[in-house]
Design a protein around this motif. Structure first.
Motif: not given
Length: 405
Positions: A290-296, A302-305
């Motif tokens: 989640f802290f790496d997410a920059h778009n949808f 992130s959820i799957e990881n």
């Protein structure tokens, strides 16, 4: 009009083939789940077509673009490896029949859906069960519905072909006596698209099958001969692909550094130059988070990881992975070795989350199957242990009752 006619005929033929193929190998619930997989994959395939239209998908379908145009006078002029093999596959549909991009998207999604059919059937056979539950959730076969597995394996291009050919290979490797032609064909096709992946798959398979005491010597010799020929052919292709003269530590490190530098662009770039190698592997397998997410899209990844990470932690705290590996059949071991070798190889060369997710997608599903298998064996052994203890307690109770009488 030709696109509509082709699409309808393709859809009907695909449903009939899947129905006949699956019906002979599983029950009605398995057949229904297979149809769910196919339509789910088709839906995500069209989303991927919309998402990626104008990029490599259009380049492959149109046999080039305004920057890279290829003049193929005939179908066989397009024959080759890497991009050229994708052109070779697309030529009769794109150039000869003149089908448009969306029909090509439907074609690729329809064909690559077979990868999930084969993975589902192989998993049913190897796991010997219809479902596996963890913490109250049914993880098998519903793990096969995770969106990213379908997203990166449904579009026009090399990713979906590699995913399909590897699924064909591992479906066949469960019973080499019965599916030797399928294994050979899938290895040849995989070589044409990504020779380095064929090299990894053949290496993993050779190690396991040659030391397999249950396999007849004649089959070992045949597979060894095929593998050796394959290695000779693929080795040169790998060197050309990596642009080096020979495989050694110095050249490989140079390739990693060059690849990492070439991929250091965009918001999805992650600087792993100072990471120890185990952390690079972890990043390759379980990020973006989640802290790496920059778009949808990266948020969904992130959820799957997070699911992958929790699944790994929970199962590895319950099951010793080394002992689980030792108890696994050869097909599971080959899947795991292929995943392990490719992860170690790619982790050092990737520095862009977009590329990482695509490359990981080729083999991560086999790690999931490995996790589910060793967890299922753990559950079975624990159940047998409990039954044995109850049986022993009942016997002691009967014995004591007889003595008292």
């Amino acid at each position: 009009m030709a696109d509509i006619f082709f699409g309808v005929i393709l859809y009907l033929i695909n449903l009939i083939l899947i129905s006949e193929f699956v019906r002979q190998r599983t029950n009605s619930k398995g057949l229904n789940f297979s149809f769910l997989l196919v339509h789910y994959h088709l839906l995500i395939g069209f989303y991927y077509g919309w998402f990626a239209k104008g990029t490599d998908t259009s380049f492959y379908w149109n046999l080039g673009d305004k920057f890279r145009h290829f003049n193929f006078e005939s179908w066989w002029d397009a024959y080759g490896t890497h991009n050229y093999f994708v052109f070779f596959i697309n030529y009769p549909f794109s150039r000869t029949l003149g089908l448009d991009f969306w029909t090509g998207t439907f074609l690729y999604a329809s064909v690559s859906a077979w990868a999930f059919i084969l993975l589902f059937l192989a998993g049913q056979d190897l796991l010997k069960t219809n479902k596996v539950s963890l913490q109250g959730f049914n993880i098998w076969p519903y793990i096969l519905l995770l969106p990213s597995l379908h997203f990166w394996s449904s579009g026009i291009g090399k990713d979906s072909l590699v995913f399909l050919f590897m699924a064909m290979f591992f479906y066949g490797i469960r019973d080499l006596r019965k599916y030797v032609f399928l294994v050979f064909l899938s290895a040849v096709l995989l070589y044409h698209v990504r020779p380095h992946m064929a090299f990894i798959v053949l290496l993993s398979s050779s190690v396991m099958l040659i030391i397999d005491s249950k396999l007849h010597l004649s089959y070992k010799l045949v597979f060894f001969a095929i593998a050796m020929v394959g290695f000779v052919l693929i080795y040169d292709e790998v060197l050309k692909f990596l642009k080096i003269d020979e495989l050694n530590a110095e050249n490989i490190e140079s390739v990693f550094n060059t690849s990492s530098g070439n991929l250091s662009y965009g918001k999805s770039f992650v600087d792993m130059s100072g990471y120890p190698y185990p952390l690079k592997v972890f990043t390759f397998l379980y990020r973006p988070l989640f802290f790496d997410a920059h778009n949808f899209t990266s948020f969904l990844n992130s959820i799957e990881n997070l699911i992958y990470l929790l699944l790994t932690i929970i199962i590895f705290t319950k099951v010793n992975p080394i002992k689980g590996y030792q108890k696994a059949p050869n097909a599971i071991k080959i899947m795991f070795l292929t995943f392990l070798l490719s992860s170690i190889a790619f982790a050092g060369a990737m520095s862009n989350f977009g590329i990482i997710v695509r490359m990981k997608n080729m083999t991560f599903v086999y790690f999931l199957i490995f996790l589910i298998y060793i967890y299922q064996v753990h559950l079975l052994e624990r159940r047998q242990y409990i039954i044995r203890k109850i049986t022993e307690a009942q016997k002691r109770k009967v014995t004591m009752g007889r003595k008292a009488g």
